[in-house]
Design a protein around this motif. Structure first.
Motif, PDB file in Angstrom:
ATOM      1  N   LYS A  73       0.825  -1.201   0.000  1.00 53.67           N
ATOM      2  CA  LYS A  73       0.000   0.000   0.000  1.00 53.67           C
ATOM      3  C   LYS A  73       0.860   1.252   0.000  1.00 53.67           C
ATOM      4  O   LYS A  73       0.598   2.200  -0.741  1.00 53.67           O
ATOM      5  CB  LYS A  73      -0.921  -0.014   1.226  1.00 53.67           C
ATOM      6  N   ARG A  80      -1.935   5.649  -6.257  1.00 55.91           N
ATOM      7  CA  ARG A  80      -3.250   5.765  -5.617  1.00 55.91           C
ATOM      8  C   ARG A  80      -3.665   7.233  -5.522  1.00 55.91           C
ATOM      9  O   ARG A  80      -4.812   7.595  -5.781  1.00 55.91           O
ATOM     10  CB  ARG A  80      -3.220   5.117  -4.234  1.00 55.91           C
ATOM     11  N   ALA A 364      -4.567  -3.024  -2.575  1.00 55.83           N
ATOM     12  CA  ALA A 364      -3.691  -1.942  -2.109  1.00 55.83           C
ATOM     13  C   ALA A 364      -3.898  -0.672  -2.918  1.00 55.83           C
ATOM     14  O   ALA A 364      -3.860   0.437  -2.382  1.00 55.83           O
ATOM     15  CB  ALA A 364      -2.234  -2.385  -2.180  1.00 55.83           C
ATOM     16  N   ALA A 367      -7.208   0.850  -1.874  1.00 52.58           N
ATOM     17  CA  ALA A 367      -7.394   0.953  -0.425  1.00 52.58           C
ATOM     18  C   ALA A 367      -7.693   2.388  -0.021  1.00 52.58           C
ATOM     19  O   ALA A 367      -7.189   3.353  -0.625  1.00 52.58           O
ATOM     20  CB  ALA A 367      -6.139   0.474   0.309  1.00 52.58           C
ATOM     21  N   GLU A 369      -7.446   5.574   2.516  1.00 52.39           N
ATOM     22  CA  GLU A 369      -6.381   6.060   3.386  1.00 52.39           C
ATOM     23  C   GLU A 369      -6.804   5.923   4.846  1.00 52.39           C
ATOM     24  O   GLU A 369      -7.956   6.099   5.192  1.00 52.39           O
ATOM     25  CB  GLU A 369      -6.075   7.537   3.072  1.00 52.39           C
TER      26      GLU A 369
END
Length: 370
Positions: A73, A80, A364, A367, A369
């Motif tokens: 992650k 991301r 990940a 995902a 935060e």
């Protein structure tokens, strides 16, 4: 179809050419910058192996105290932030409409998922909207994650590892893609598992590359076969296979030169190296691993095509994912080229070269935060 309608209004060829040029200009600039500092990166001093050792002291090649998912992650944070977070902003609106779909299309392309893969994903999203009766914009997020997961699952796998004879990997890729570092981290992984590892320093065009690989070999506790700078790389491959058999090596990893700017000569050389390996083994190499620098974005696709023409690439190691917001290239490589993604680099540490697991990667990437 929004994207196809947009192509009709502006001309499919014109838009695709524009996108390609924009991506190419940006990525070529990045590659040029990397080439300028490349010699500096392999100059003796604090080696990549030293940096890896000090930045990560985990004992397990595939895990550690911080946890695999947490590291994954963290390694995907830039992608991301640059892609998924922007998707979330678009999907905060209450209802699915054409404006949302158009914005989503643009974000997919900007994330280096590419035009072709974007078209596929948008077609599948529209089908899901109709078949599942989706109404709210936030319902698109899990569907998008699911579709990306399907692409990656269909084009992933684990590195082959033989039990009855030496496992042999041939590693290819352009200069600066992390090829030598990937070899070093693989060597460390297998020596930590109690295996006897032998490296072949086949990048004979650069003395610094041979020296850097030797540093990795020493740190990993692996043996290495090297010739003088300028020697025939195929001869290095031959000697490495012979020495591996004589010494009872469990894993043999052969480095190769990576000069894409000399494409014709490089491809001929790579083909020769692979033929020698195959002849001496009496079978194909267990893996031909293509190292790809994720920061180059869409430029990774033509690189992969060229190397696949010279050797039977069976695995992709996507490096430097932690250094870029262009992690969408993983999806493009899998969908457009059908090459299995088997390794990803998400940091400088020895253990930050990870086996690629599609489900974990998607989890990940999408995902939330903490």
């Amino acid at each position: 179809m929004v994207l196809r309608n947009l192509f009709r209004r502006k001309g499919a060829a014109e838009r695709e050419e524009k996108l390609t040029k924009e991506q190419s200009v940006e990525n070529q600039r990045e590659i040029a910058e990397k080439e300028e500092i490349q010699q500096e990166e392999v100059t003796p001093g604090k080696s990549g192996a030293d940096e890896a050792k000090t930045s990560d002291d985990e004992s397990s090649p595939n895990g550690g105290g911080r946890g695999l998912f947490a590291r994954l992650k963290q390694g995907l944070a830039k992608t991301r932030s640059g892609f998924v977070s922007r998707v979330d902003q678009v999907l905060t609106r209450s209802e699915i409409d054409e404006d949302i779909l158009e914005e989503l299309e643009g974000l997919l392309v900007q994330a280096d998922i590419g035009v072709s893969t974007t078209l596929y994903l948008m077609d599948e999203l529209r089908t899901a909207i109709k078949e599942r009766g989706l109404k709210r914009a936030d319902e698109l997020r899990p569907v998008l994650a699911e579709l990306i997961g399907e692409i990656l699952t269909a084009n992933s796998g684990q590195l082959a590892l033989r039990e009855d004879s030496p496992t042999v990997y041939v590693v290819v890729g352009v200069n600066g893609a992390g090829k030598t570092t990937t070899i070093g981290k693989l060597a460390y992984r297998y020596t930590q598992q109690g295996k006897k590892v032998l490296l072949g320093a086949g990048d004979t065009f650069r003395a610094a590359a041979i020296d850097q690989l030797e540093v990795w070999a020493n740190r990993a506790g692996a043996d290495m076969i090297r010739h003088q700078e300028g020697s025939d790389p195929a001869a290095v491959a031959f000697d490495t296979i012979q020495a591996g058999r004589a010494r009872g090596a469990d894993v043999i990893i052969i480095d190769t030169a990576g000069r894409l700017q000399n494409k014709t000569n490089l491809m001929k050389e790579l083909s020769k190296v692979y033929r020698v390996v195959e002849r001496e083994l009496g079978r194909p190499a267990d893996e031909v691993i293509l190292t790809v620098d994720a920061t180059t974005g869409q430029n990774a696709l033509p690189q992969a095509r060229v190397f696949s023409e010279a050797t039977p690439v069976s695995a992709v190691a996507l490096t430097k994912l932690d250094s870029t917001a262009k992690g969408g290239i993983v999806v493009a490589i899998a969908h457009e080229l059908g090459l299995p993604i088997k390794l990803i680099g998400i940091g400088e540490g020895y253990n930050d070269l990870r086996d690629f697991v599609a489900e974990d990667f998607v989890d990940a990437l999408f995902a939330t935060e903490d």
